[in-house]
Write a protein that holds these residues in place. Structure first.
Motif, PDB file in Angstrom:
ATOM      1  N   LYS A 204       0.853  -1.194   0.000  1.00 20.33           N
ATOM      2  CA  LYS A 204       0.000   0.000   0.000  1.00 20.33           C
ATOM      3  C   LYS A 204       0.883   1.235   0.000  1.00 20.33           C
ATOM      4  O   LYS A 204       1.750   1.378   0.854  1.00 20.33           O
ATOM      5  N   LEU A 205       0.642   2.090  -0.990  1.00 14.68           N
ATOM      6  CA  LEU A 205       1.465   3.286  -1.151  1.00 14.68           C
ATOM      7  C   LEU A 205       0.571   4.515  -1.006  1.00 14.68           C
ATOM      8  O   LEU A 205      -0.532   4.540  -1.541  1.00 14.68           O
ATOM      9  N   THR A 206       1.050   5.522  -0.258  1.00 10.20           N
ATOM     10  CA  THR A 206       0.272   6.759  -0.129  1.00 10.20           C
ATOM     11  C   THR A 206       1.022   7.891  -0.824  1.00 10.20           C
ATOM     12  O   THR A 206       2.218   8.094  -0.569  1.00 10.20           O
ATOM     13  N   VAL A 207       0.337   8.602  -1.715  1.00 11.04           N
ATOM     14  CA  VAL A 207       0.966   9.718  -2.431  1.00 11.04           C
ATOM     15  C   VAL A 207       0.005  10.904  -2.463  1.00 11.04           C
ATOM     16  O   VAL A 207      -1.186  10.759  -2.233  1.00 11.04           O
ATOM     17  N   LYS A 208       0.559  12.081  -2.784  1.00  9.75           N
ATOM     18  CA  LYS A 208      -0.272  13.281  -2.920  1.00  9.75           C
ATOM     19  C   LYS A 208      -0.846  13.328  -4.342  1.00  9.75           C
ATOM     20  O   LYS A 208      -0.213  12.831  -5.290  1.00  9.75           O
ATOM     21  N   VAL A 251      -7.938  12.569  -5.606  1.00 12.84           N
ATOM     22  CA  VAL A 251      -7.943  11.937  -4.286  1.00 12.84           C
ATOM     23  C   VAL A 251      -8.803  10.671  -4.332  1.00 12.84           C
ATOM     24  O   VAL A 251      -9.855  10.655  -4.962  1.00 12.84           O
ATOM     25  N   THR A 253      -8.911   6.042  -3.287  1.00  7.31           N
ATOM     26  CA  THR A 253      -8.208   4.782  -3.060  1.00  7.31           C
ATOM     27  C   THR A 253      -8.268   3.963  -4.342  1.00  7.31           C
ATOM     28  O   THR A 253      -9.352   3.702  -4.853  1.00  7.31           O
ATOM     29  N   THR A 267      -2.446  -1.330  -3.563  1.00  2.98           N
ATOM     30  CA  THR A 267      -3.334  -0.167  -3.420  1.00  2.98           C
ATOM     31  C   THR A 267      -2.515   1.115  -3.464  1.00  2.98           C
ATOM     32  O   THR A 267      -1.435   1.179  -2.876  1.00  2.98           O
ATOM     33  N   VAL A 268      -3.047   2.123  -4.134  1.00  3.49           N
ATOM     34  CA  VAL A 268      -2.468   3.466  -4.073  1.00  3.49           C
ATOM     35  C   VAL A 268      -3.509   4.370  -3.423  1.00  3.49           C
ATOM     36  O   VAL A 268      -4.641   4.476  -3.896  1.00  3.49           O
ATOM     37  N   GLU A 269      -3.102   4.974  -2.338  1.00  2.00           N
ATOM     38  CA  GLU A 269      -3.980   5.905  -1.606  1.00  2.00           C
ATOM     39  C   GLU A 269      -3.543   7.309  -2.017  1.00  2.00           C
ATOM     40  O   GLU A 269      -2.381   7.678  -1.794  1.00  2.00           O
ATOM     41  N   VAL A 270      -4.446   8.061  -2.601  1.00  2.00           N
ATOM     42  CA  VAL A 270      -4.093   9.400  -3.068  1.00  2.00           C
ATOM     43  C   VAL A 270      -4.765  10.430  -2.156  1.00  2.00           C
ATOM     44  O   VAL A 270      -5.981  10.432  -1.996  1.00  2.00           O
ATOM     45  N   THR A 271      -3.923  11.264  -1.537  1.00  2.00           N
ATOM     46  CA  THR A 271      -4.434  12.272  -0.589  1.00  2.00           C
ATOM     47  C   THR A 271      -4.232  13.678  -1.144  1.00  2.00           C
ATOM     48  O   THR A 271      -3.522  13.854  -2.146  1.00  2.00           O
TER      49      THR A 271
END
Ligand code: HEC
Ligand SMILES: [Cu+2]
Length: 272
Positions: A204-208, A251, A253, A267-271
């Motif tokens: 799981k990766l979180t990016v802007k 933004v 998931t 999963t890529v979580e875009v915030t």
């Protein structure tokens, strides 16, 4: 007695005629493929460690097909590709045993899957799932037609279909030995995913929002990033050492899988 004999004559006559008719029109279906007896006298062009399902797989081709692909010619009619599935040998904990080179070790035979290409084959399939002139068939470890798998033969066509640009042969790069080679280092960092041992890392990766995420394949096996959702986004098939980028503007998931091995998930979580 004479009567019986006459009947059997009539039957074999009708069969011969029937076979002629079938050869002219070619009914589509896995029955067209007979078990490729002697496949192992051909060329073993790849061995694939399937970490995701703990299998050791051998991929066999005919010498003519390997020669044609290496010379840049189309895969010839009459080509038979045989994929032999074995269990990977496992330790007490159920993890695959590795050999000196870190590769899986061949265990029990599981099954065979086969592709065969002949002139005019495939014409009976609807356009959405036809794979050129290829037929597909599955066989049990006893070399019998695998009725259960053959009932869902469409599944073979659907999964191989996106590889039309390489005549539907997913492992085509291995024909020229291009897939083998030096190991590729795993990279880490913001927006970076490494694919190794059939896993996406980090899973799981979180990016802007607005970031382009980069995936690099470090496995011998090819992989393909496939972002699911209303409009599916498929990367090119990534061979060992190759990378792809997908930008995420909004933004949310985003779940993705490997287009070749759908049980590989990330999963890529875009915030904001
Ligand atoms: C989920 C996707 C998927 C499905 C469904 C699938 N395949 Fe494949 N197939 C692959 C992948 C990926 C490879 C590359 C080798 C590997 O990873 O095992 C492959 C390789 C092959 C090969 C070796 C030649 C090549 O294209 O690389 C044969 C033969 C084959 N498959 C036959 C079949 C048959 C027959 C079926 C149906 C019974 C089938 N496949 C269903 C994904 C699929
Ligand atoms: Cu994959």
């Amino acid at each position: 007695m004479t009567k019986g004999r006459r009947i059997s004559y009539a039957v074999s006559g009708a069969c011969a005629l029937g076979a002629g008719v079938i050869a002219a029109t070619v009914t589509a279906g896995p029955e067209n493929i007979r078990f490729p007896e002697g496949y192992d006298k051909g060329v073993l062009y790849a061995v694939v460690d399937r970490h995701d399902i703990k299998q050791y797989r051998e991929l066999w081709s005919t010498p003519e097909a390997v020669k044609a692909v290496r010379e840049g010619r189309p895969i010839p009619h009459g080509t038979v590709l045989t994929l032999v599935q074995y269990q990977a040998r496992k330790d007490d904990k159920g993890d695959p045993v590795r050999d000196a080179k870190g590769r899986f070790v061949k265990g029990d035979l599981v099954a065979y899957t086969v592709m065969e290409k002949r002139k005019g084959w495939g014409a009976g399939y609807p356009h959405e799932w036809r794979n050129g002139e290829w037929e597909y068939a599955a066989f049990t470890k006893d070399k019998q037609a695998n009725a259960k798998a053959n009932k869902n033969i469409k599944g073979c066509f659907v999964c191989h279909k996106p590889h039309e640009g390489q005549d539907f042969v997913i492992s085509l790069a291995s024909f020229s030995g291009a897939a083998a080679g030096a190991s590729v280092a795993r990279r880490t960092g913001p927006g970076i995913v490494s694919i190794g041992d059939f896993l996406f890392g980090p899973q799981k990766l979180t990016v802007k929002a607005g970031t382009a995420v980069n995936w690099t394949n470090t496995d011998d096996s090819p992989h393909q990033v496939t972002v699911q959702g209303q409009t599916e986004v498929r990367s090119p098939v990534l061979l060992k050492g190759q990378s792809t980028q997908i930008a995420f503007e909004h933004v949310g998931t985003y779940d993705y899988i490997c287009g070749l091995h759908p049980n590989m998930k990330g999963t890529v979580e875009v915030t904001k």
